[in-house]
Structures are given as C-alpha cells and as structure tokens.
Design an enzyme around this catalytic site. Structure first.
Site, PDB file in Angstrom:
ATOM      1  N   CYS A 193     -50.270 -52.097  19.639  1.00  0.00           N
ATOM      2  CA  CYS A 193     -49.550 -52.600  18.470  1.00  0.00           C
ATOM      3  C   CYS A 193     -48.255 -53.243  18.952  1.00  0.00           C
ATOM      4  CB  CYS A 193     -49.261 -51.476  17.482  1.00  0.00           C
ATOM      5  SG  CYS A 193     -48.333 -52.028  16.023  1.00  0.00           S
ATOM      6  N   HIS A 219     -46.152 -55.356  17.253  1.00  0.00           N
ATOM      7  CA  HIS A 219     -45.024 -55.303  16.318  1.00  0.00           C
ATOM      8  C   HIS A 219     -44.446 -53.890  16.284  1.00  0.00           C
ATOM      9  CE1 HIS A 219     -47.397 -53.284  13.119  1.00  0.00           C
ATOM     10  NE2 HIS A 219     -46.219 -53.038  12.556  1.00  0.00           N
TER      11      HIS A 219
END
Length: 352
Positions: free
Chosen positions: A108, A110
């Site tokens: 991930c 972000h």
C-alpha cells in the site's frame, strides 16, 4: 427514578487517521489483540486464516477489529488502514498489516506515505527541522522506505521507495464484454493490471465510475489463473490486486502525465493515484521505452490529486525489476477512540 444504565464498551480501539491525496488511511495505535507470527508476512498469513487452528482464535479477534473500523457505522466501504506491528528486525522502525473492507493487502503506497508522516509527526522516528528523515517499514511484500521531507519543523511531503517492480506482460490480449484489449501486468508489491480506458470506450471521469468499476472487476476475473499474475518468487504475492484504467494527458514541460483510477480488491476505488499502482505504471512505461531513469511521471487521480513518480537508475523492468519512488503528501484528519458496547446488535458493523 433509578440511576441510568451505563453500558461499558466491550472493545476500545484508538486510531489516528490520515489521507494521502484523498485516500484514507486509519492507523491503529491501541486495542489490538496479540498478533502472532515471526514476520510481517507471516502475521498477514495468520490474519487471513492461514495460521492453523492454534492461532485461529487470535486471527479472528484481529479480524473483528478490521471489520469494526472498515464497516459502517464507524467506517465505510472505501476505508483503508493498517495495524502497526513489530518490524522483522532491528533495521526497520515498524511493521504494518494493511487492511481494507475485503481483507489484507500485501502492499500500500499511499499507506506507506501516511505512515512515514505519522512516524515523524508522532516522534517515533527522529527528524530534522529541515531535510529528510528515513522511515523504514516492513510490509508483507518486503521492506520499503518513506523519505519524509521537512521544512521549518513541518512535514511537507513523503517519497515512498518501493520494493523492486517487475513487468510480467506488456501486451496480454483479453476479450472483454467491451471488446478486445491489451493489458500490461506488473508486480510492485502487489499485482496490477493496466489498460487504457479508451480501449474500453471509457474515460477516467467520475461520471463513468460505475462503468470503470465494472470493467476493472471483469478484467481482474479474466486474469485469474493467468501465468502473468503469478509472482515469480512468492506465491503469497500472486493474483491481481488492482486494475488500473488510465488516460493519456500528454507531455507538458517534458513531464509525461496520465490520469488513472485503480479498482482494487472487490471493486473498491482508490481516491489517490495509488502508490504501489504508480510503481507499476512507472515500470511499464520504462519497459515501453517511454520513461527513462530519473524522468518524472505526473500521475493524477480520478479526483484530481497528484503523485509524482520516477524510476531510479539500474535494474531491468522485464528482468529483476526496477526501484521506483513515488512522492505525495499526507495530512492528519483526526484522532479517534472507537467503541463497541456490549449489547450493540450491529456488532462490528455492516456494508452496503
């Protein structure tokens, strides 16, 4: 009249929330049950139920926290977050299990940007008033780095340096309900398929989001079982996690620009340009000869927010992979103490 009945909460979970370019990231600070495992990757396997009967009760308790925070009324179908867990060794500052409404992801970008900002803002990792702090984070796909940029005592941005990204296919032919398309596949901590939205008769616009979501889900299903989506080294990283539908925005001032929407998990939409998805796009563009090391990609999301990305020198996107960097911002949106009271019939919540 008697005294009012006060129901004590059976569960308390404390979080701090950020957004990175519009995509939420909920960092769980307190309230987790023990998370068994000797590494972040093993903890993820146990969390999704692959740890055997001895650890299943703990995994179930952990998953109840995920459900509590990602479902209504405390969350929503687009919620994303992470459980902070111990790092694999002393060389990293922390580990994290990434989660969303459908389960646990292997990467991930972000979220890594948000974690880097939080680690510095909270004082977990020392940082200069001016300059860059390195936050090393163990995630299920490996060790990543958040380079936290500082000016006058404030965090001004974060650069996410990902695990190496490998391109598996550049022109994989698929027959969709919208006609034939060619799909590129890259492994960047998670497996992403990329397709021009125009080849499906679509554009990356909010008004077309239902059609874009349906197309992304169809392409993911069509790729199930394809050799291209099998990770060459780690089967736990196999299978399409996200489908990136993109528009070409041209070149301005020597900077290539694209707009994308990433459809991930079971039809979730990334509000940001997608951090690890941007890594996938960078490696594909490098393999196509459209982006040289050090050159910038301006990667725009469906809501107009932007990540900047580049491929570092060295490596081969069609071989051992290339190292990419993705730069964006993360902002704190709140701090929360979530509670689940005894007698709450909705329990850990619901999804619509």
């Amino acid at each position: 009249m008697g005294e009012p009945v006060v129901r004590e909460p059976a569960t308390r979970v404390r979080t701090v929330d950020y957004h990175s370019a519009g995509e939420p990231f909920r960092i769980v600070l307190d309230g987790l049950p023990p998370v068994p495992g000797d590494s972040v990757a093993e903890r993820r396997a146990i969390a999704i139920g692959a740890g055997g009967s001895a650890t299943a009760p703990r995994a179930s308790a952990l998953d109840e926290v995920r459900q509590l925070l990602s479902r209504e009324p405390r969350g929503h179908a687009g919620m994303y977050g992470g459980f902070v867990v111990p790092a694999d060794d002393a060389e990293a500052h922390l580990g994290v299990l990434f989660w969303h409404k459908d389960g646990y992801s292997t990467a991930c970008g972000h979220g890594t940007i948000a974690l880097g900002a939080w680690a510095v803002d909270s004082g977990l990792v020392a940082a200069p008033d001016n300059g860059v702090a390195r936050v090393r984070i163990d995630v299920p796909s490996g060790r990543v780095t958040a380079l936290v940029h500082r000016a006058e005592g404030r965090t001004t941005g974060v650069t996410f340096r990902n695990v190496p990204t490998r391109v598996a296919e550049l022109k994989l032919a698929l027959e969709t309900s919208r006609g034939p398309v060619e799909v590129a596949v890259a492994h960047s901590g998670a497996c992403y398929a990329s397709v021009p939205a125009a080849s499906l008769g679509l554009a990356v616009e909010a008004g077309q989001l239902p059609e874009l979501t349906a197309a992304g889900r169809e392409i993911r299903d069509l790729l199930a079982g394809s050799a291209a989506v099998s990770h060459p080294d780690d089967p736990r990283l196999s299978g399409v996690y996200g489908v990136i539908l993109y528009d070409e925005l041209g070149v301005d001032g020597g900077v290539l620009s694209q707009r994308n929407v990433t459809v991930f998990a079971d039809g979730q939409i990334d509000r940001s340009p997608c951090g690890s998805g941007t890594s996938a796009r960078l490696a594909i563009l490098a393999a196509e000869g459209r982006l040289a090391p050090g050159e910038e990609l301006r990667h725009e999301s469906i809501i107009g927010t932007v990540f900047g990305g580049r491929v570092l020198a060295g490596g081969d996107p069609l071989g051992e992979g290339v190292v990419t960097e993705v730069t964006g911002t993360a902002h704190r949106t709140g701090e929360h103490l979530f509670q689940l009271e005894d007698g709450d019939d909705l329990g850990t919540g619901f999804l619509l």
